[in-house]
Design an enzyme around this catalytic site. Structure first.
Site, short mmCIF file in Angstrom:
data_model
loop_
_atom_site.label_atom_id
_atom_site.label_comp_id
_atom_site.label_asym_id
_atom_site.label_seq_id
_atom_site.Cartn_x
_atom_site.Cartn_y
_atom_site.Cartn_z
CE LYS A 156 -2.85 0.84 3.64
NZ LYS A 156 -2.78 2.20 4.21
NE ARG B 101 -5.09 8.42 11.17
CZ ARG B 101 -4.44 7.54 10.39
NH1 ARG B 101 -5.07 6.97 9.38
NH2 ARG B 101 -3.19 7.25 10.63
CB SER C 102 5.33 10.31 11.10
OG SER C 102 4.49 10.39 9.97
CD GLN D 110 0.76 8.51 7.10
OE1 GLN D 110 0.26 9.36 7.84
NE2 GLN D 110 0.17 7.37 6.81
CG ASP E 113 0.88 0.32 9.59
OD1 ASP E 113 0.52 1.21 10.39
OD2 ASP E 113 1.23 0.56 8.42
CE LYS F 44 0.20 4.57 13.09
NZ LYS F 44 0.91 5.25 12.03
NE ARG G 172 -4.59 0.12 13.59
CZ ARG G 172 -3.96 0.30 12.44
NH1 ARG G 172 -2.66 0.39 12.40
NH2 ARG G 172 -4.65 0.36 11.31
C1 S3P Z 1 2.74 4.96 6.21
C2 S3P Z 1 3.34 5.38 7.37
C3 S3P Z 1 2.87 4.99 8.71
C4 S3P Z 1 1.91 3.81 8.65
C5 S3P Z 1 0.91 3.95 7.56
C6 S3P Z 1 1.59 4.04 6.22
C7 S3P Z 1 3.30 5.41 4.92
O1 S3P Z 1 2.17 6.08 9.29
O2 S3P Z 1 1.28 3.64 9.89
O3 S3P Z 1 0.03 2.84 7.54
O4 S3P Z 1 2.96 4.83 3.88
O5 S3P Z 1 4.11 6.35 4.93
P1 S3P Z 1 2.94 7.25 10.09
O6 S3P Z 1 3.73 8.03 9.13
O7 S3P Z 1 1.84 8.04 10.73
O8 S3P Z 1 3.79 6.54 11.10
#
Ligand code: S3P
Length: 441
Positions: A21, A122, A167, A169, A321, A348, A352
């Site tokens: 993903k 979130r 993170s 993200q 995750d 999350k 969680r």
């Molecule tokens: C992800 C980063 C993670 C993860 C999410 C996917 C990504 O989140 O939990 O399912 O693809 O960069 P965080 O950046 O909030 O840790």
């Protein structure tokens, strides 16, 4: 509608891991920004990624399916992203919404971002604050929750940013914005998080420098003014999805499951290290690389001697995750499993920590919340089961509870399975091919 997973005597077979993903989101975004037409093979056609497809299309990229899992994406190139005519609806997807915010920040466009009940709860300030420093403007309220409107600008300021939370993200949003910033944008992370953005940027021809930062972290630098070139790529298998199959095989009375083409990347492997620490015997054979990522075929069999363990904090970012499925395995193990330093689980798809503890307690397992983790007393064998689990819009809670039902003393039900399609649309099919008995009830 409730679905119930009934205990089955065996789980055996071979399945291919679904496409990753995280890599799928990134491939769509980078191909959407690139000059030329990219061909993406084995794209995850889960709801979350399809939301990113819709968003990038609304921002001007040409995106068409050209066969199952196969997509042609014509990027906007030098003309840049354009303002969408309607709101970008990211549904349940934290990754899609946060990464697209970063990609959009470096263009003079305005977009309204919306999401479902879970996404709307979130935190987004973690993305808004570095992007504001770079020049983004927005209409977000103080709590930073969606919906809001953001406006990017053609020339952002490069920043050096140390994210306050581990993170990927946040890192990715800043790096994507950095593509259109003046100067070198730098992210310094105290603990290394998944590195797919850095790797994929390089794959698309963007220069990225990485070096170590402190004992456990990484510094990632990218000079602004670079634009991705088109490419052909194939998405590697998702270790997070494979973890559900691995967990199911481990707790089964007679489990032997081969999961093919699982991405093997140290920033994602924490769950397999944790399971090994708990006594699981995992076999791995080399498979073909995909998108510059190593892949393995993962062989998992019943492990009767699973022991509870304190999960080392250093593993947390690489298995962020996987705590719901880890908790299920811990319920079958002998002894106490303790998780610390995982406060991020509170933000999350749902809280969680609360959801995991409720899932276990509903099935007769003794579990307790901690502010940044949880403690589980294993049953040294199949837990009672028989519970109804509230999934709270969380795909990973739903899949974990259904896995638990395959080997508990009594069936386990969940209140909703629709969210599973966000990340693993073939989950029910794969589980049933292995011998699981999951039905509406
Ligand atoms: C992800 C980063 C993670 C993860 C999410 C996917 C990504 O989140 O939990 O399912 O693809 O960069 P965080 O950046 O909030 O840790």
């Amino acid at each position: 509608m409730y679905w119930t997973s009934y205990p089955v005597p065996a789980l055996r077979g071979i399945v291919a891991a679904p496409p990753d993903k995280s890599c799928s989101h990134r491939a769509v975004i980078l191909a959407g920004l690139a000059t030329g037409t990219s061909e993406i093979h084995r794209l995850l056609e889960g709801e979350d990624v399809l939301r990113t497809v819709d968003a990038m299309r609304a921002l001007g990229a040409g995106i068409e399916p050209s066969g199952p899992g196969h997509w042609k994406i014509t990027g906007v190139g030098p003309r840049g992203l354009s303002s969408p005519e309607r709101a970008l609806d990211f549904g349940n997807s934290g990754t899609g919404s946060r990464l697209v915010m970063g990609a959009l920040a470096g263009f003079p466009v305005t977009a309204r971002l919306v999401g479902d009940e879970s996404l709307t709860a979130r935190p987004m300030n973690r993305i808004l604050s570095p992007l504001r420093r770079m020049g983004l403007t927005d209409t977000a309220r103080e709590d930073g929750r969606l919906p809001f409107t953001i406006t990017g600008r053609a020339r952002l300021r490069a920043i050096s940013y140390e994210p306050p939370v581990a993170s990927a993200q946040v890192k990715s949003a800043v790096l994507l914005a950095g593509l259109n910033a003046e100067g070198v944008t730098e992210v310094c992370e105290a603990r290394a998080t998944r590195d797919h953005t850095e790797r994929m940027l390089r794959g698309f021809g963007v220069g990225v420098n990485t070096s170590s930062f402190g004992d456990t972290g990484r510094r990632i630098g990218l000079a602004g003014g670079q634009s991705p070139g088109a490419l052909g790529t194939s998405i590697p298998g998702d270790p997070s999805s494979a973890a559900f199959l691995a967990g199911a095989a481990l707790i089964s009375p007679d489990g032997e499951v081969l999961v093919e083409n699982v991405m093997s990347n140290s920033t994602r492997d924490g769950i397999f290290d944790a399971l090994t620490l708990m006594g699981a015997a995992l076999g791995a054979e080399e498979a073909f690389e995909a998108s510059g990522e190593r892949q393995i075929n993962l062989l998992v069999s019943t492990s009767s001697g699973l022991r509870g363990r304190e999960i080392p904090e250093r593993l947390v970012p690489a298995m962020i995750d996987e705590f719901p499925i880890l908790a299920v395995v811990a319920a079958f193990a002998d002894g106490v499993t303790e998780v610390r330093g995982a406060g991020e689980l509170r933000v999350k798809e749902t809280d969680r920590i609360g959801a995991i503890v409720d899932m276990l307690r509903a099935n007769g397992v003794s579990a307790e919340e901690r502010p940044n983790g949880f403690v589980i007393e294993g049953c040294a064998g199949p837990p009672p089961g028989g519970g109804r689990v509230e999934t709270r819009h969380d795909h990973r809670i739903a899949m974990s509870a259904l896995v638990m039902g395959t080997a508990s003393q009594n069936p386990v039900s969940v209140d909703d399975i629709s969210m599973i399609a966000t990340s693993y649309p073939d989950f029910m099919d794969h589980m049933s091919r292995l011998g699981a008995d999951i039905r509406p009830a």
